[in-house]
Design an enzyme around this catalytic site. Structure first.
Site, PDB file in Angstrom:
ATOM      1  N   ASP A 162      -1.148   7.215  -5.680  1.00 39.83           N
ATOM      2  CA  ASP A 162      -0.809   6.473  -4.457  1.00 39.83           C
ATOM      3  C   ASP A 162      -2.011   6.416  -3.522  1.00 39.83           C
ATOM      4  O   ASP A 162      -2.967   7.197  -3.663  1.00 39.83           O
ATOM      5  CB  ASP A 162       0.398   7.105  -3.752  1.00 39.83           C
ATOM      6  CG  ASP A 162       0.137   8.540  -3.284  1.00 39.83           C
ATOM      7  OD1 ASP A 162      -0.512   9.294  -4.030  1.00 39.83           O
ATOM      8  OD2 ASP A 162       0.575   8.896  -2.174  1.00 39.83           O
TER       9      ASP A 162
ATOM     10  N   GLU B 157       1.218  11.631  -2.957  1.00 40.25           N
ATOM     11  CA  GLU B 157       0.410  12.693  -2.353  1.00 40.25           C
ATOM     12  C   GLU B 157       0.180  12.408  -0.879  1.00 40.25           C
ATOM     13  O   GLU B 157       0.122  13.315  -0.060  1.00 40.25           O
ATOM     14  CB  GLU B 157      -0.936  12.825  -3.087  1.00 40.25           C
ATOM     15  CG  GLU B 157      -1.738  14.066  -2.719  1.00 40.25           C
ATOM     16  CD  GLU B 157      -2.650  13.890  -1.510  1.00 40.25           C
ATOM     17  OE1 GLU B 157      -3.121  14.901  -0.982  1.00 40.25           O
ATOM     18  OE2 GLU B 157      -2.876  12.739  -1.074  1.00 40.25           O
TER      19      GLU B 157
HETATM   20 ZN   LIG Z   1      -6.240  11.932  -2.084  1.00 38.75          ZN
END
Ligand SMILES: [Zn+2]
Length: 466
Positions: A106, A170
């Site tokens: 992401d 994340e």
């Molecule tokens: Zn990162």
């Protein structure tokens, strides 16, 4: 503990000598591997995985197609269908240690109006791949995928499993979580490993004329708190009949700003000082000693000597003519690895003194460290020594949170953040992370690929625990 002071039986010197006996490890990667990793990176950037909403499954599918085409077994794990984590595995031939190459697919958002190129173009220009996620961290995703795929093609058989995880979520990672924290909880067998390489550092810096490569071995705990200060409300035209919580808060903020906790040296800071200064000075003199070599070195270790406290937000009355009964001050606070909130609160209350306030911790995330007298450290060290003459790997504690924390907390994994940045100016690179015109040097991605292959071969040659 750091490598040079450790009484541990493993000898880093012996290990380095053994690495030197494997000259093939540090050969520069082939032109075709370089093209392969560049193309995979460009394809990954063209998939929009801005979080939220993420949509990481599209990236996981692309990686699965690529890896399975190279004979690497893959598994997708998803809490919801559109947010899959990919885990690929080259099974170990024996019971050697497992190595996890960890990355996330992401990215943060991008406003095309601020960019010179389309942020999802993956444009290749003057030796750089442009686009959102190029540095954070699709470059490392691509390099990790090509590392495991190329080793599989070559018939490499590690002693323990070589694992590649490209995880979701994340950049946000709150409740509900979809990425590594969820995997560690719900599918621990998929990501459990003795060693892991993640993002977090890898910058090449020059200090006192020497090249140092920073490797993140620890992180501070993100531990914000709120000071809720109490007074008595009243009409603003009659200040003496009220007790203004905002004015009381101002005095407390001033005391927080003058907090000067006793500095301490963690093992990473000690190793950094040993590399930069040549010795480990007393903690109180560390800053001055580093500054004498290079002011930049002092700036780097300053936040690592003690907890930091930065008041950043305040709220009080919602009306101009009403004196507030309550004032809330939000304070960004980062604790040293291993330091507890209870210890920090003692220091804070001693500094604030008595008063009508509450101190409320908002969260406490991270704050873990990995030892630096390990075979993984030896592999990082031997790689850096081979990159350029006189270069040295130095451990670092980072101020922010990374996914390495989940592995350390769940499995005691030795996890380091390292992906070398040699060609691009590290200051420019850190400015471009999360901002417009993010780009990565193809040379750096190729060097990162070389590093990951080196580590996989080094750890894959470690004998098993039995
Ligand atoms: Zn990162």
């Amino acid at each position: 503990m750091c490598a040079t002071s450790s009484p541990a039986s493993r000898s880093p010197r012996g290990r380095r000598a053994r690495d030197r006996a494997r000259p093939a490890l540090l050969r520069v990667i082939s032109a075709s591997l370089r093209e392969e990793v560049t193309n995979l990176l460009r394809a990954l950037i063209r998939i929009d995985t801005v979080n939220p909403p993420g949509n990481e499954t599209a990236a996981a599918e692309l990686l699965r197609e690529y890896l399975e085409g190279n004979g690497v077994r893959c598994e997708l794990y998803a809490r919801v269908p559109e947010r899959a984590n990919l885990v690929a595995r080259l099974p170990g031939r024996a019971s050697g240690p497992r190595l996890l190459l960890l990355s996330h697919t992401d990215t943060v958002l991008a406003d095309p109006a601020e960019w010179t190129v389309d942020p999802w173009s993956g444009e290749l220009r003057d030796g750089y791949v442009w686009g959102r996620g190029a540095l954070d961290m699709k470059g490392q995703v691509a390099a990790s995928a090509v590392a495991i795929a190329s080793l599989a093609r070559e018939g490499f058989e590690p002693a323990g499993d070589l694992i590649f995880a490209a995880t979701a979520d994340e950049e946000v990672g709150e409740d509900p979580d979809f990425g590594l924290s969820w995997l560690c909880r719900e599918h621990p067998q998929a990501v459990r490993a003795e060693y892991a390489v993640n993002e977090g550092a890898g910058d090449r810096i020059e200090v006192g004329g020497r090249a140092l490569y920073l490797c993140a071995a620890a992180e501070k705990m993100t531990s914000p708190f709120v000071l809720r200060v109490h007074g008595r409300s009243g009409h603003a035209s009659l200040p003496s009949i009220a007790d203004n919580a905002l004015v009381k808060a101002a005095r407390l903020i001033d005391r927080l700003a003058r907090l000067d906790p006793e500095p301490t040296l963690g093992p990473e800071t000690e190793a950094f000082l040993r590399a930069v200064v040549g010795s480990v000075p007393p903690a109180r003199e560390a800053l001055a000693a580093a500054a004498r070599v290079d002011p930049a070195a002092a700036a780097m270790i300053e936040p690592l000597l003690a907890m930091t406290v930065s008041p950043t937000m305040i709220s009080a009355s919602s009306k101009r003519n009403v004196i507030p009964a309550v004032c809330e001050v939000t304070v960004d606070c980062r604790l040293l690895p291993g330091q507890t909130q209870a210890e920090a609160e003692q220091l804070l209350r001693a500094q604030l003194g008595e008063g009508e306030y509450e101190l409320v911790w908002r969260e406490g995330q991270g704050g873990t460290r990995s030892a630096v007298d390990t075979p993984l450290w030896a592999a990082v060290e031997s790689f850096v020594a081979g990159v350029e003459a006189g270069a040295q790997a130095v451990p670092m504690c980072v101020a922010g949170f990374t996914d390495s924390h989940w592995l350390r907390a769940a499995f005691g994994t030795v996890a380091y953040g390292f992906f070398p940045v040699k060609t691009m100016d590290p200051d420019l690179a850190s400015r471009l992370v999360h901002s417009a015109d993010e780009r990565v040097a193809v040379d750096d991605v190729a060097l990162g690929l070389e590093f990951l292959r080196h580590v996989a071969i080094a750890i894959g040659s470690e004998p098993g625990a039995g």
